[in-house]
Motif scaffolding. Structure first.
Motif, PDB file in Angstrom:
ATOM      1  N   SER A  30      52.087  39.982  20.715  1.00  0.00           N
ATOM      2  CA  SER A  30      53.087  39.776  21.768  1.00  0.00           C
ATOM      3  C   SER A  30      53.360  38.296  22.025  1.00  0.00           C
ATOM      4  N   SER A  31      52.361  37.452  21.776  1.00  0.00           N
ATOM      5  CA  SER A  31      52.496  36.023  22.083  1.00  0.00           C
ATOM      6  C   SER A  31      53.096  35.243  20.917  1.00  0.00           C
ATOM      7  N   LYS A  32      54.252  35.701  20.460  1.00  0.00           N
ATOM      8  CA  LYS A  32      54.938  35.026  19.360  1.00  0.00           C
ATOM      9  C   LYS A  32      56.417  34.943  19.684  1.00  0.00           C
ATOM     10  N   THR A  33      57.106  34.026  19.016  1.00  0.00           N
ATOM     11  CA  THR A  33      58.538  33.833  19.223  1.00  0.00           C
ATOM     12  C   THR A  33      59.238  33.782  17.876  1.00  0.00           C
ATOM     13  N   LEU A  76      53.568  30.964  17.021  1.00  0.00           N
ATOM     14  CA  LEU A  76      52.595  31.515  17.965  1.00  0.00           C
ATOM     15  C   LEU A  76      52.648  30.713  19.254  1.00  0.00           C
ATOM     16  N   ASN A  77      52.721  31.422  20.373  1.00  0.00           N
ATOM     17  CA  ASN A  77      52.886  30.767  21.665  1.00  0.00           C
ATOM     18  C   ASN A  77      51.553  30.278  22.214  1.00  0.00           C
ATOM     19  N   ASP A  78      50.939  29.330  21.555  1.00  0.00           N
ATOM     20  CA  ASP A  78      49.717  28.719  22.064  1.00  0.00           C
ATOM     21  C   ASP A  78      49.631  27.304  21.514  1.00  0.00           C
ATOM     22  N   VAL A  82      44.036  35.506  19.772  1.00  0.00           N
ATOM     23  CA  VAL A  82      45.258  36.314  19.686  1.00  0.00           C
ATOM     24  C   VAL A  82      44.938  37.766  19.975  1.00  0.00           C
TER      25      VAL A  82
END
Length: 258
Positions: A67-70, A100-102, A233
């Motif tokens: 889910s934590s991707k764009t 990856l949103n980190d 992740v």
């Protein structure tokens, strides 16, 4: 008596310019292209610390569960009609690029269509002209036709191959505690072309191949590997999501990499 080893061969029945008349020339293929979802994205910004390339059905399925991707773009081949869908799916015939949103500066590339043999090396070259990673992890499935020995239908297998630059980093390997691909077995297709390109450009890279190609156990095996590489992740899926779609119905023969 004439010496057959030194005697000049008889002249050809054809002129030199006629010898290739029976083989039509191969049509030239247009170069791939990158289409960004954000027009402000530039090629200079694609320099991730880690690039994960998903070629196997389990790895493609798992990346879609993060889910934590764009979605930042797609790689387009002129000869392949790609999907035009607002929300990406593992069943799409496309090649998606995610960030990856980190803070790890990780990119994912999800190839969801079969790459013809004659295109594998040119696509690998294009990819690393546009994306300049520090490390690369390639995820592919073991092909039974290339494996030396019998593949057990009820057992999960996983092996790796590495570039020389990765092997030198003994204390900081991308993938630890994994056996090397057995001698005499082969890796072909885009996975081999990408690993060869990484070796040519002296990039730290690991190719991981797993068996079986589909199913719950295959997904769990690849998920465990990815969680070791990306421990923070979260793969958000339920048991009902573990059925993996057959992304590619056929694989083209290609040059082989041992």
């Amino acid at each position: 008596m004439e010496d057959p080893l030194t005697e000049e061969p008889p002249p050809s029945r054809f002129f030199d310019e006629d010898l290739n008349n029976f083989t039509p020339p191969s049509p030239s293929l247009s170069s791939p292209s990158l289409h960004f979802t954000n027009p402000n994205t530039t090629l200079t910004s694609l320099s991730p610390s880690l690039l994960i390339i998903a070629l196997s059905s389990p790895s493609i399925h798992l990346i879609h569960q993060i889910s934590s991707k764009t979605l930042i773009g797609t790689l387009i081949l002129p000869e392949i009609s790609t999907s035009q869908i607002e929300k990406p799916s593992p069943k799409d015939k496309s090649c998606y690029i995610y960030s990856l949103n980190d803070s790890t500066n990780t990119l994912f590339v999800s190839f969801q269509f079969s790459i013809p043999a004659e295109r594998a090396h040119s696509i690998a070259k294009f990819l690393f002209e546009k994306i300049l990673p520090e490390k690369v992890l390639i995820l592919e499935s073991i092909q039974s036709r290339n494996f030396r020995g019998k593949l057990p239908p009820d057992e999960e297998l996983m092996f790796k191959l590495e570039t020389l630059e990765e092997k030198c980093c003994l204390g900081d390997l991308i993938v630890k505690d994994l056996e090397y691909f057995p001698c005499g077995s082969l890796i072909d297709g885009l996975a081999a072309a990408i690993l060869a390109r990484c070796q040519l450009k002296k990039i730290r890279a690991t190719l991981v191949v797993s068996w079986p190609e589909l199913g719950r156990s295959a997904v769990e095996k690849v998920k465990s590997l990815l969680q070791g590489v990306l421990p923070d992740v979260n793969f958000n899926f339920s048991n009902g999501d573990l059925g993996v779609y057959r992304i590619r119905n056929s694989r083209a023969n290609s040059e082989m990499y041992t």
